[in-house]
Enzyme design. Structure first.
Site, PDB file in Angstrom:
ATOM      1  N   SER A   1       0.834  -1.203   0.000  1.00 22.61           N
ATOM      2  CA  SER A   1       0.000   0.000   0.000  1.00 22.61           C
ATOM      3  C   SER A   1       0.867   1.250   0.000  1.00 22.61           C
ATOM      4  O   SER A   1       2.094   1.178   0.135  1.00 22.61           O
ATOM      5  CB  SER A   1      -0.918   0.009   1.234  1.00 22.61           C
ATOM      6  OG  SER A   1      -0.175   0.333   2.394  1.00 22.61           O
TER       7      SER A   1
ATOM      8  N   SER B   1       0.767   3.745   2.267  1.00 20.85           N
ATOM      9  CA  SER B   1       0.699   4.441   3.556  1.00 20.85           C
ATOM     10  C   SER B   1       2.042   4.989   4.022  1.00 20.85           C
ATOM     11  O   SER B   1       2.084   5.847   4.912  1.00 20.85           O
ATOM     12  CB  SER B   1       0.127   3.510   4.632  1.00 20.85           C
ATOM     13  OG  SER B   1       1.050   2.481   4.951  1.00 20.85           O
TER      14      SER B   1
ATOM     15  N   LYS C   1       5.198   0.935   9.691  1.00 21.01           N
ATOM     16  CA  LYS C   1       4.952   2.340   9.995  1.00 21.01           C
ATOM     17  C   LYS C   1       6.237   2.922  10.604  1.00 21.01           C
ATOM     18  O   LYS C   1       7.226   2.235  10.819  1.00 21.01           O
ATOM     19  CB  LYS C   1       3.798   2.526  10.997  1.00 21.01           C
ATOM     20  CG  LYS C   1       2.477   1.890  10.585  1.00 21.01           C
ATOM     21  CD  LYS C   1       1.831   2.567   9.388  1.00 21.01           C
ATOM     22  CE  LYS C   1       0.532   1.866   8.996  1.00 21.01           C
ATOM     23  NZ  LYS C   1      -0.051   2.402   7.749  1.00 21.01           N
TER      24      LYS C   1
ATOM     25  N   SER D   1      -3.236   6.833   5.842  1.00 16.87           N
ATOM     26  CA  SER D   1      -2.642   5.770   6.641  1.00 16.87           C
ATOM     27  C   SER D   1      -3.505   5.490   7.856  1.00 16.87           C
ATOM     28  O   SER D   1      -3.846   6.403   8.617  1.00 16.87           O
ATOM     29  CB  SER D   1      -1.233   6.179   7.095  1.00 16.87           C
ATOM     30  OG  SER D   1      -0.701   5.234   8.013  1.00 16.87           O
TER      31      SER D   1
END
Length: 276
Positions: A85, A87, A142, A234
């Site tokens: 993705s 994010s 993250k 996100s």
């Protein structure tokens, strides 16, 4: 227990070891005895026919070292992941294949994920891979923005993080130009953010709010507040809370390939890039 590749490798190592031990303790002795008898056989029987190793034993002996090496490398040194993705744009793009350092935050037993040796703790600015707290079978990636004991506030209005009352500085770089699967982020503001001693780029959409129940908190012991670098695209600690130390997998440090069919396949400039 997560039934993933690590679990499969542990099972393969275990089964192969049991087959090898059974052969070593029982079958091999019979083969050696049969070979000795055949060598004395006046009828001239071919000894090779009496000492043939069973196929299952042969496979177990051949693949056991391979399974063991892969398990050790994947569990204690590095593990590959693919970014699915956007994010973490612009730091990581869709289709990036990355390597994660498995011993940055301590050695963990495979499958059980129990930490047996402490090596360090995540710091602000680290890009970490972890097991999604709401479904631990799913790996997430993250950036750590707050560590245990930090008071963190995220202001939607100016897209700024405040840690212990201090704003984390941001500098406007320009307008982002997306490529391939990330082209939908074209036009976003690209900023340079500083978290402690780590500088990294982020994307923000000034007119968009990113609501969530965890816009402010004091980070509990052994937990970490994480955000995606693509701040307005996100789902992170603002939505589902902090990441516990026991869910950490490792620190992302290297992009070894990027494959995005929407961008023509391999992106050669991204090969070998360090993750900052």
């Amino acid at each position: 227990m997560n039934w993933d590749l690590a679990t499969l490798l542990v099972l393969l190592v275990g089964v192969s070891t049991l087959i090898w031990l059974y052969d070593k303790l029982f079958l091999e002795r019979k083969r050696l005895a049969a070979q000795a008898n055949a060598s004395k056989n006046a009828a001239g029987l071919d000894p090779s026919e009496t000492v043939r190793v069973p196929l299952m034993v042969d496979l177990a002996r051949s693949f056991l070292p391979v399974f063991l090496i892969v398990l050790l490398l994947r569990s204690f040194l590095v593990e590959p992941f693919r970014i699915p993705s956007g994010s973490m744009m612009p730091t990581l793009l869709i289709g990036d294949f990355i390597l994660v350092n498995k011993f940055s935050y301590g050695f963990r037993l495979p499958v059980l994920n129990t930490k047996v040796i402490e090596m360090g703790k995540p710091q602000r600015g680290d890009v970490v891979v972890f097991r999604y707290p709401e479904d631990t079978a799913v790996p997430f990636i993250k950036r750590v923005v707050a560590i245990p004991g930090d008071h963190i506030v995220y202001h939607n209005a100016n897209k700024t993080i405040y840690i212990n009352g201090e704003p984390m500085p941001q500098e406007y770089i320009g307008t982002y130009q997306g490529v391939g699967s990330g082209s939908n982020m074209t036009g976003a503001e690209q900023r340079l953010e500083k978290l402690s001693d780590v500088q990294h780029e982020i994307l923000v959409l000034p007119g968009r709010l990113s609501p969530g129940p965890y816009q402010e908190m004091i980070v509990p012991p052994d937990e970490y507040f994480v955000l995606g670098d693509n701040r307005d695209n996100s789902r992170d600690s603002r939505f589902w809370g902090t990441v516990h130390d026991e869910h950490l997998i490792g620190k992302a440090f290297f992009i070894w390939m990027n494959w995005d069919s929407a961008n023509g396949g391999i992106s050669w400039p991204r090969l070998g890039m360090r993750i900052e």
